[in-house]
Scaffold this active site. Structure first.
Site, mmCIF file in Angstrom:
data_model
loop_
_atom_site.group_PDB
_atom_site.id
_atom_site.type_symbol
_atom_site.label_atom_id
_atom_site.label_comp_id
_atom_site.label_asym_id
_atom_site.label_seq_id
_atom_site.Cartn_x
_atom_site.Cartn_y
_atom_site.Cartn_z
ATOM 1 N N ASP A 1 -7.591 -9.654 1.329
ATOM 2 C CA ASP A 1 -8.432 -8.889 2.287
ATOM 3 C C ASP A 1 -9.674 -9.638 2.806
ATOM 4 O O ASP A 1 -10.407 -8.942 3.792
ATOM 5 C CB ASP A 1 -8.691 -7.386 1.838
ATOM 6 C CG ASP A 1 -7.437 -6.586 2.043
ATOM 7 O OD1 ASP A 1 -6.506 -6.915 2.871
ATOM 8 O OD2 ASP A 1 -7.607 -5.575 1.756
ATOM 9 N N GLY B 1 0.398 0.321 5.628
ATOM 10 C CA GLY B 1 0.834 -0.547 6.623
ATOM 11 C C GLY B 1 0.126 -1.705 6.937
ATOM 12 O O GLY B 1 -0.130 -2.119 8.155
ATOM 13 N N GLY B 2 -0.848 -2.277 5.970
ATOM 14 C CA GLY B 2 -1.776 -3.321 6.532
ATOM 15 C C GLY B 2 -2.817 -2.975 7.579
ATOM 16 O O GLY B 2 -3.302 -1.939 7.639
ATOM 17 N N THR C 1 -3.851 0.623 -2.712
ATOM 18 C CA THR C 1 -3.126 -0.726 -2.286
ATOM 19 C C THR C 1 -3.338 -1.760 -3.667
ATOM 20 O O THR C 1 -4.231 -1.560 -4.456
ATOM 21 C CB THR C 1 -3.809 -1.368 -1.032
ATOM 22 O OG1 THR C 1 -2.905 -2.446 -0.862
ATOM 23 C CG2 THR C 1 -5.179 -1.970 -1.392
ATOM 24 N N THR D 1 0.780 -1.240 0.116
ATOM 25 C CA THR D 1 0.167 -0.071 -0.114
ATOM 26 C C THR D 1 0.770 1.205 -0.071
ATOM 27 O O THR D 1 1.939 1.350 0.498
ATOM 28 C CB THR D 1 -1.109 0.099 1.156
ATOM 29 O OG1 THR D 1 -1.461 -1.346 1.316
ATOM 30 C CG2 THR D 1 -1.787 1.336 1.297
ATOM 31 N N GLU E 1 -2.108 -4.706 -2.545
ATOM 32 C CA GLU E 1 -2.121 -5.831 -1.652
ATOM 33 C C GLU E 1 -1.046 -6.915 -2.078
ATOM 34 O O GLU E 1 -1.151 -8.088 -1.741
ATOM 35 C CB GLU E 1 -3.709 -6.600 -1.700
ATOM 36 C CG GLU E 1 -3.793 -7.493 -0.686
ATOM 37 C CD GLU E 1 -3.841 -6.714 0.593
ATOM 38 O OE1 GLU E 1 -3.899 -7.498 1.694
ATOM 39 O OE2 GLU E 1 -4.142 -5.636 0.716
ATOM 40 N N SER F 1 -11.145 -3.478 4.257
ATOM 41 C CA SER F 1 -9.978 -2.551 4.051
ATOM 42 C C SER F 1 -9.704 -2.211 5.281
ATOM 43 O O SER F 1 -10.536 -1.619 5.979
ATOM 44 C CB SER F 1 -9.801 -1.784 2.923
ATOM 45 O OG SER F 1 -8.549 -0.782 2.744
ATOM 46 N N SER F 2 -8.049 -2.001 5.597
ATOM 47 C CA SER F 2 -7.803 -1.119 6.640
ATOM 48 C C SER F 2 -7.440 0.319 6.291
ATOM 49 O O SER F 2 -6.880 0.951 7.085
ATOM 50 C CB SER F 2 -6.580 -1.829 7.380
ATOM 51 O OG SER F 2 -6.952 -2.992 7.776
#
Length: 258
Positions: A115, A161-162, A93, A75, A95, A139-140
């Site tokens: 995800d 950063g996930g 992102t 990302t 991914e 999604s984060s």
């Protein structure tokens, strides 16, 4: 607070076109008061609450099982304010380092299937974020724009950063809005990510070892980490102009272009 919010996120959040996501209920002040006063030992896994019961609308938690998905890095993020005052916080992102390793017309295709939850059921209950055709994965990504009480632009922030993005961005909001720090100072704070029964503390940043020790003394299961993957970009609108900061943990720089 992070552990409780991550627990609720892992349990309820998914594509609202496919499953009922109690978004309004999860941020209702009544439910937040209930969550804030719930007592749990630091070494126990935070369990999802039930906003339905808190708000007197019947149980919601029993519908879904917990999503154990671990998100992969791949990302990027940028924050921009142009000369006219337009602002954008943009997180993107693919991914994985190179998405799914397929490029079409110059665009790298993403690997967003990771995800979704790898387990469609948990504890005999369906997982809200289970994979399905035409369904968007959870999604984060947390691109954030902050306005002051008068509705004027105050702050632009975001990070890659996930699944730790949520904690990274929240750190800058707390640093600036609650502690009065500058854009760069808020970025430089050690990253602390509390999800599940472990509190990850970035100990190779100033203040990190002290934070780890303080949390350990409080009884938390602390995991000391180095090389956190945040890439925060923050801009703050001050009375005398714009103040920017970029995360030294990744490539990036704050620039003012004439």
């Amino acid at each position: 607070a992070q552990r409780l919010s991550y627990a609720d996120r892992d349990h309820y959040v998914a594509d609202a076109d496919f499953v009922p996501v109690p978004a309004a209920e999860l941020i209702d002040p009544i439910y937040l008061d209930v969550r804030a006063t719930e007592a749990f030992a630091p070494d126990e896994h935070a369990t999802p609450g039930d906003p339905g019961i808190a708000l007197g609308r019947g149980p919601m938690r029993q519908m879904w099982g917990e999503d154990p998905t671990e998100h992969h890095p791949g990302t990027t993020h940028f924050s921009i304010i142009d000369p006219y005052g337009n602002a954008v916080s943009m997180t993107m992102t693919v991914e994985a380092a190179f998405g799914n390793s397929v490029m079409v017309h110059g665009f790298m295709l993403n690997n967003q299937l990771t995800d979704f939850s790898r387990e469609p059921t948990k504890g005999g209950k369906p997982v809200a974020n289970a994979v399905a055709g035409n369904k968007r994965p959870r999604s984060s990504m947390s691109p954030t724009v902050v306005f002051d009480p008068d509705g004027d632009l105050f702050m632009v922030t975001g990070s890659p950063g996930g699944n730790s993005i949520v904690a990274y961005v929240a750190k800058t909001l707390v640093g600036v809005l609650e502690w009065g720090k500058s854009a760069q100072e808020s970025i430089d704070l050690p990253n602390i990510i509390a999800r599940g029964d472990v509190v990850g503390v970035e100990v190779d940043r100033e203040g990190g070892p002290e934070a780890a020790e303080a949390l350990r003394e409080m009884g938390y299961n602390v995991e000391e980490r180095q090389g956190e993957n945040s890439g925060l970009h923050v801009i703050i609108v001050r009375e005398d102009g714009l103040e920017g900061g970029a995360d030294p943990r990744r490539d990036g720089v704050a620039l003012a272009l004439e």
